[in-house]
Design an enzyme around this catalytic site. Structure first.
Site, PDB file in Angstrom:
ATOM      1  N   CYS A  87       0.841  -1.195   0.000  1.00 20.79           N
ATOM      2  CA  CYS A  87       0.000   0.000   0.000  1.00 20.79           C
ATOM      3  C   CYS A  87       0.880   1.250   0.000  1.00 20.79           C
ATOM      4  O   CYS A  87       1.528   1.552  -0.987  1.00 20.79           O
ATOM      5  CB  CYS A  87      -0.975  -0.051   1.176  1.00 20.79           C
ATOM      6  SG  CYS A  87      -2.382   1.097   1.010  1.00 20.79           S
ATOM      7  N   HIS A 204      -3.373  -5.810   1.172  1.00 22.55           N
ATOM      8  CA  HIS A 204      -2.679  -6.004   2.449  1.00 22.55           C
ATOM      9  C   HIS A 204      -2.626  -7.483   2.831  1.00 22.55           C
ATOM     10  O   HIS A 204      -3.562  -7.990   3.466  1.00 22.55           O
ATOM     11  CB  HIS A 204      -3.410  -5.237   3.554  1.00 22.55           C
ATOM     12  CG  HIS A 204      -3.223  -3.766   3.507  1.00 22.55           C
ATOM     13  ND1 HIS A 204      -2.249  -3.111   4.221  1.00 22.55           N
ATOM     14  CD2 HIS A 204      -3.897  -2.805   2.824  1.00 22.55           C
ATOM     15  CE1 HIS A 204      -2.323  -1.805   3.989  1.00 22.55           C
ATOM     16  NE2 HIS A 204      -3.320  -1.596   3.140  1.00 22.55           N
ATOM     17  N   GLU A 206      -0.824  -8.753   5.168  1.00 24.04           N
ATOM     18  CA  GLU A 206      -0.688  -8.848   6.627  1.00 24.04           C
ATOM     19  C   GLU A 206      -2.039  -8.765   7.337  1.00 24.04           C
ATOM     20  O   GLU A 206      -2.143  -9.124   8.510  1.00 24.04           O
ATOM     21  CB  GLU A 206       0.263  -7.762   7.144  1.00 24.04           C
ATOM     22  CG  GLU A 206      -0.300  -6.361   7.259  1.00 24.04           C
ATOM     23  CD  GLU A 206      -0.400  -5.611   5.938  1.00 24.04           C
ATOM     24  OE1 GLU A 206      -0.807  -4.425   5.967  1.00 24.04           O
ATOM     25  OE2 GLU A 206      -0.099  -6.201   4.875  1.00 24.04           O
TER      26      GLU A 206
END
Length: 231
Positions: A87, A204, A206
């Protein structure tokens, strides 16, 4: 395996990234402040997390790319180190010249925050070896400036060199165009450097790395990295 997470003023995904790396490697990453002029010795991988570095003033990632630590990150990448930017981290990598193209305001001029489906385009990288080419996976996005812009010549080159890691994908009868959250050229969601050891991506991983997140498709990216660093 030794990893590091770069922290800028305005980073807000640095702890999420650290947790995902710790789960995958059984070792907590070093948190490196943006004013540090050098990286810790013996690193295998550097991650640049999402957020709003320096408030997204000027252009997203432009100020962060000129932080002292980014000179060390660039040197690390040039020497073949593994670097992941997610990002805002993707924006920083482009502004630092480590990845091609540009990331502009979303086509709809709105902040987008939702899950998207991605098509895995290549398994031939340290980031994607635990996926299957053509596989459809799911990850969250949360950005205002994720519209990947590239010239027709660059798009042809990225495809020819197998450097598109992920594309936004349609599922359950929806066209890919309807699934593209930001208008990115050729539905590109993530690209690799020429040596394939730097990845920038808007989704994302994560945030989909353990069951409590509601999805685990991102975990395999970190498992891929752990395998690559172990070799």
């Amino acid at each position: 395996m030794k990893t590091a997470v770069i922290v800028f003023p305005g980073s807000n995904c640095d702890r999420d990234m650290a947790v995902a790396l710790r789960r995958a490697t059984d070792r907590a990453p070093v948190m490196v402040w943006h004013k540090d002029a050098a990286l810790p010795e013996g690193l295998d991988m550097v991650a640049i997390p999402g957020g709003f570095s320096f408030g997204d003033y000027l252009r997203c990632g432009a100020i962060a790319a000129r932080s002292p630590v980014m000179r060390a990150v660039t040197e690390f990448a040039v020497k073949g180190g593994i670097v992941l930017g997610v990002c805002n981290g993707f924006q920083v990598l482009i502004e630092a010249g480590l990845l091609p193209g540009a990331l502009m305001r979303n086509a709809g001029l709105r902040f987008v925050c939702r899950d998207v489906h991605l098509k895995v385009e290549t398994a031939s990288s340290p980031f994607t070896s635990c996926y299957q080419p053509g596989e459809i996976i799911r990850m969250p996005v949360a950005h205002h400036d994720g519209n990947f812009i590239a010239s027709p010549e660059l798009l042809v080159r990225l495809d020819a060199e197998d450097r598109v890691a992920f594309r936004y994908a349609g599922v359950e009868g929806r066209a890919a165009a309807a699934a593209n959250p930001n208008g990115s050229a050729a539905d590109i969601a993530g690209v690799l450097s020429e040596n394939r050891r730097v990845l920038g991506m808007m989704p994302h991983p994560e945030r989909h790395a353990e069951p409590a997140h509601g999805g685990v498709d991102g975990a395999r990216l970190f498992e891929s990295l752990a395998g690559a660093m172990a070799r």
